[in-house]
Each structure stands twice: as structure tokens, then as C-alpha cells.
Motif scaffolding. Structure first.
Motif, PDB file in Angstrom:
ATOM      1  N   LYS A  72       0.782  -1.623  -0.387  1.00 41.46           N
ATOM      2  CA  LYS A  72       0.214  -0.085   0.092  1.00 41.46           C
ATOM      3  C   LYS A  72       1.080   1.396  -0.282  1.00 41.46           C
ATOM      4  O   LYS A  72       0.301   2.974  -0.494  1.00 41.46           O
ATOM      5  CB  LYS A  72      -1.029   0.085   1.668  1.00 41.46           C
ATOM      6  CG  LYS A  72      -2.539   0.732   0.863  1.00 41.46           C
ATOM      7  CD  LYS A  72      -3.209   0.338   2.338  1.00 41.46           C
ATOM      8  CE  LYS A  72      -3.848   0.599   2.130  1.00 41.46           C
ATOM      9  NZ  LYS A  72      -4.837   1.061   3.473  1.00 41.46           N
ATOM     10  N   MET A  73       2.220   1.076   0.374  1.00 45.00           N
ATOM     11  CA  MET A  73       2.873   2.236   0.905  1.00 45.00           C
ATOM     12  C   MET A  73       2.357   3.499   1.451  1.00 45.00           C
ATOM     13  O   MET A  73       1.751   4.723   1.059  1.00 45.00           O
ATOM     14  CB  MET A  73       3.203   2.776  -0.720  1.00 45.00           C
ATOM     15  CG  MET A  73       4.529   1.556  -1.645  1.00 45.00           C
ATOM     16  SD  MET A  73       5.652   1.598  -0.755  1.00 45.00           S
ATOM     17  CE  MET A  73       6.710   2.732  -1.606  1.00 45.00           C
ATOM     18  N   GLU A  74       1.858   3.924   2.349  1.00 45.54           N
ATOM     19  CA  GLU A  74       1.348   3.734   2.735  1.00 45.54           C
ATOM     20  C   GLU A  74       2.241   5.274   3.521  1.00 45.54           C
ATOM     21  O   GLU A  74       2.867   5.184   4.098  1.00 45.54           O
ATOM     22  CB  GLU A  74       0.414   3.775   4.152  1.00 45.54           C
ATOM     23  CG  GLU A  74      -0.140   4.449   5.277  1.00 45.54           C
ATOM     24  CD  GLU A  74      -1.525   5.634   4.442  1.00 45.54           C
ATOM     25  OE1 GLU A  74      -2.100   4.040   3.992  1.00 45.54           O
ATOM     26  OE2 GLU A  74      -1.864   5.849   3.810  1.00 45.54           O
ATOM     27  N   GLN A 105       0.962  11.175   4.703  1.00 42.62           N
ATOM     28  CA  GLN A 105       0.781  12.020   4.541  1.00 42.62           C
ATOM     29  C   GLN A 105      -1.419  12.354   5.165  1.00 42.62           C
ATOM     30  O   GLN A 105      -1.824  13.257   4.805  1.00 42.62           O
ATOM     31  CB  GLN A 105       0.869  12.801   3.609  1.00 42.62           C
ATOM     32  CG  GLN A 105       2.222  13.104   3.054  1.00 42.62           C
ATOM     33  CD  GLN A 105       2.927  14.650   3.850  1.00 42.62           C
ATOM     34  OE1 GLN A 105       1.996  15.056   4.035  1.00 42.62           O
ATOM     35  NE2 GLN A 105       4.212  14.243   3.622  1.00 42.62           N
ATOM     36  N   ARG A 106      -1.838  10.708   5.072  1.00 44.96           N
ATOM     37  CA  ARG A 106      -3.399  11.104   4.552  1.00 44.96           C
ATOM     38  C   ARG A 106      -3.980  10.784   6.251  1.00 44.96           C
ATOM     39  O   ARG A 106      -3.235  10.582   7.286  1.00 44.96           O
ATOM     40  CB  ARG A 106      -3.140   9.713   4.345  1.00 44.96           C
ATOM     41  CG  ARG A 106      -2.990   9.477   2.360  1.00 44.96           C
ATOM     42  CD  ARG A 106      -3.734   8.590   1.566  1.00 44.96           C
ATOM     43  NE  ARG A 106      -3.881   7.078   2.618  1.00 44.96           N
ATOM     44  CZ  ARG A 106      -4.676   6.381   2.167  1.00 44.96           C
ATOM     45  NH1 ARG A 106      -5.556   6.564   0.993  1.00 44.96           N
ATOM     46  NH2 ARG A 106      -4.774   5.104   2.565  1.00 44.96           N
ATOM     47  N   ILE A 141      14.007   4.319  -0.283  1.00 48.07           N
ATOM     48  CA  ILE A 141      12.579   5.144  -1.556  1.00 48.07           C
ATOM     49  C   ILE A 141      11.963   5.398  -0.236  1.00 48.07           C
ATOM     50  O   ILE A 141      12.382   5.470   1.155  1.00 48.07           O
ATOM     51  CB  ILE A 141      11.915   3.403  -0.836  1.00 48.07           C
ATOM     52  CG1 ILE A 141      12.660   2.235  -2.461  1.00 48.07           C
ATOM     53  CG2 ILE A 141      10.165   4.027  -1.771  1.00 48.07           C
ATOM     54  CD1 ILE A 141      11.822   0.564  -2.331  1.00 48.07           C
ATOM     55  N   ASP A 142      11.217   6.447  -0.401  1.00 49.56           N
ATOM     56  CA  ASP A 142      10.777   7.467   0.374  1.00 49.56           C
ATOM     57  C   ASP A 142       9.352   7.494   0.050  1.00 49.56           C
ATOM     58  O   ASP A 142       9.311   6.924  -0.438  1.00 49.56           O
ATOM     59  CB  ASP A 142      11.745   8.805  -0.132  1.00 49.56           C
ATOM     60  CG  ASP A 142      12.341   9.155   0.536  1.00 49.56           C
ATOM     61  OD1 ASP A 142      12.699   9.334   2.267  1.00 49.56           O
ATOM     62  OD2 ASP A 142      13.870   8.943  -0.538  1.00 49.56           O
ATOM     63  N   ALA A 162       6.977   9.378  -1.387  1.00 46.11           N
ATOM     64  CA  ALA A 162       6.790   9.552  -2.631  1.00 46.11           C
ATOM     65  C   ALA A 162       6.684   8.620  -4.069  1.00 46.11           C
ATOM     66  O   ALA A 162       6.952   8.912  -5.537  1.00 46.11           O
ATOM     67  CB  ALA A 162       7.631  10.665  -3.165  1.00 46.11           C
ATOM     68  N   VAL A 163       7.451   6.923  -3.710  1.00 49.20           N
ATOM     69  CA  VAL A 163       7.086   5.974  -4.521  1.00 49.20           C
ATOM     70  C   VAL A 163       5.916   5.701  -4.164  1.00 49.20           C
ATOM     71  O   VAL A 163       5.565   5.052  -3.240  1.00 49.20           O
ATOM     72  CB  VAL A 163       8.303   5.511  -4.192  1.00 49.20           C
ATOM     73  CG1 VAL A 163       7.869   4.067  -4.991  1.00 49.20           C
ATOM     74  CG2 VAL A 163       9.674   5.528  -4.534  1.00 49.20           C
ATOM     75  N   SER A 164       5.128   5.225  -5.602  1.00 47.88           N
ATOM     76  CA  SER A 164       3.504   4.916  -5.621  1.00 47.88           C
ATOM     77  C   SER A 164       3.322   3.778  -5.318  1.00 47.88           C
ATOM     78  O   SER A 164       4.224   2.894  -4.933  1.00 47.88           O
ATOM     79  CB  SER A 164       3.390   4.890  -7.244  1.00 47.88           C
ATOM     80  OG  SER A 164       3.179   6.169  -8.245  1.00 47.88           O
ATOM     81  N   ALA A 165       2.330   3.661  -4.639  1.00 51.72           N
ATOM     82  CA  ALA A 165       1.952   2.040  -3.896  1.00 51.72           C
ATOM     83  C   ALA A 165       2.303   0.975  -4.857  1.00 51.72           C
ATOM     84  O   ALA A 165       2.206   1.099  -6.143  1.00 51.72           O
ATOM     85  CB  ALA A 165       0.444   2.083  -3.817  1.00 51.72           C
TER      86      ALA A 165
END
Lengths: 107, 149
Positions: free
Chosen positions: A28-30, A33-34, A64-65, A67-70
Motif C-alpha cells: 500500500k505504501m502508506e 500524509q493521509r 525509497i521515500d 513519494a514512490v507509488s503504491a
């Protein structure tokens, strides 16, 4: 939450070839920020490191930070001079590690 | 020309909005980007060229923007590209991803998909094995931002 790493490596190659490798893992790469429905921030949980090695030698890695997509996808190259095994490792923020391996025959 | 009271109120409100919303976040992020570049490059002068950064001109969905980076290098034992850092100037945090290559990479090429919060510049900055630094920048127009909320 994360699972099923999928990797594409050619089954065979000639000595000295530069091959293209494609990798994808479901995650999911939460981003952290949400916010949830109550307005509380959802804690960050991402894959923070990816490493690809061939016969024990690192060929490519990524820090990886959020800002890499799910379902992080990486495509990169490697030069192969002998037959062997590619090993791929993804590191999760929670400490878990996902790995997979692919063999290649080089002639 | 005389300025009516109504016009004056409008002018003041406009200036207030520009100061409050428009300018401050942009500056904060530019500083963060500068800091990230500084941390990566140190005091080494930054050259241009050698990096090819491929980004879409318009990204309809900021949640998944395909990018590709490729650096011109022989990738031999002594002369190779050590790392390439990708930054997004207009995101809440500018850091996106840092790729590390070795001579066994064969070529310094990578593709991935990233999140962009809004229309902004994407920066690629490369460090060679001899320590020299190169940088390039592309603007991406984002229709729908990709940082949740």
C-alpha cells in the motif's frame, strides 16, 4: 499487507549481455500524509529499501521515500558474465523482509 | 482614475490570499529541496547534461507517474554512476527515491512510478564514482494530486 513479489528476469543470456529486470511488489505504501475519517493521521508504512544482487554481488539498490507509488515498481539493468541466481529483497518499515530469487543460464 | 471602496476591498483580499496560501509553502519546499541537494552533493559544483530524465508532460493521476532516468557512463570498474537521487520540488517532502548502481549494473538506467502532489519540477541528480555531480530538471503538469487528503 505486502505480498507476492513479482520479478521478470530473462531465463537465458549470453556472456556479457546487459539484461533488463522488472520487479513489482504489492504494498500500500502508506505515505503518512493521509488522514482517516476522524482526521487523525494514518501512520507511515512503506517499503523503504530494495536491493537486487547477483551471485552475492549487489547490482542495484534503491532508498525509497513515501513519494514512490503504491505497489512499487522498479526496472533496471544488470550485466551477466556467468550463470547464477538473482536475489531480490524488499524491506518494510515494520521490519519485515520480502525476498524472491530467479535463476539465469548464461552461455 | 478614482478607486472605489469596493475595488479597494477586493484588492486587499487578493493580496492576503496570495501571501497566505500561494507563496509560503512554495518557499518552504524550495528550501527543503536545496537542503536535500546539498546533503547529496556537498560542496561539489553541479554540472549539466549526461542525465536523461523522462517524465510525462502531463500526468492525469499524480498517484502514479512513470519516470525513467538514464545516465551516460561506461559503467566499468573505475568509471561508473554511483547514485541517482530523484526529488519532487512541490511535494510535502522533496525526497522520492535514490538509486544506487555498481559496475555490475551494466548501464545506469532505472524506471519507477512516483507520486506528485501537484504540478512541479522533478529533479534528477547523479553522483559519479569520481565524485562529480550532474543535475537535470523536468516539469510535470499534474491534473489530480497524489498525496491523499
Amino acid at each position: 499487507m505486502a505480498s507476492k513479489p513479482r520479478v521478470k528476469v530473462p531465463k537465458m543470456a549470453s556472456v556479457g549481455d546487459i539484461i533488463t529486470i522488472k520487479t513489482l511488489i504489492s504494498h500500500k505504501m502508506e505515505s503518512g500524509q493521509r488522514k482517516n475519517k476522524k482526521g487523525e493521521p494514518i501512520p507511515r508504512r512503506i517499503i523503504n529499501k530494495f536491493t537486487a544482487s547477483f551471485n552475492g554481488e549487489t547490482v542495484f539498490s534503491a532508498d525509497i521515500d513515501p513519494a514512490v507509488s503504491a505497489n512499487p515498481y522498479f526496472e533496471f539493468s544488470a550485466r551477466v558474465n556467468e550463470s547464477g541466481v538473482f536475489k531480490f529483497i524488499w524491506l518494510d518499515d515494520d521490519g519485515s523482509e520480502y525476498t524472491t530469487e530467479k535463476k539465469i543460464a548464461v552461455s | 482614475m478614482t478607486i472605489t471602496r469596493r475595488q479597494l476591498v477586493g484588492l486587499g483580499a487578493g493580496a492576503f490570499v496570495a501571501a497566505g496560501l500561494g507563496l509560503r509553502p512554495a518557499f518552504a519546499s524550495a528550501e527543503a529541496t536545496e537542503a536535500a541537494i546539498k546533503a547529496f552533493a556537498g560542496d561539489t559544483p553541479i554540472g549539466e547534461g549526461r542525465i536523461e530524465l523522462t517524465t510525462p508532460e502531463i500526468a492525469e493521476n499524480g498517484n502514479t507517474v512513470p519516470i525513467a532516468v538514464s545516465v551516460d557512463s561506461p559503467m566499468s570498474g573505475a568509471d561508473y554512476v554511483a547514485s541517482v537521487m530523484i526529488l519532487a520540488e512541490g511535494n510535502p517532502n522533496p525526497e522520492v527515491v535514490t538509486f544506487h548502481f555498481t559496475a555490475a549494473s551494466g548501464e545506469a538506467k532505472a524506471k519507477t512510478r512516483i507520486r506528485l502532489a501537484r504540478t512541479q519540477n522533478v529533479v534528477a541528480i547523479a553522483k559519479m564514482s569520481d565524485g562529480s555531480i550532474f543535475m537535470t530538471k523536468n516539469q510535470v503538469k499534474v491534473t489530480i494530486g497524489g498525496c491523499g487528503g
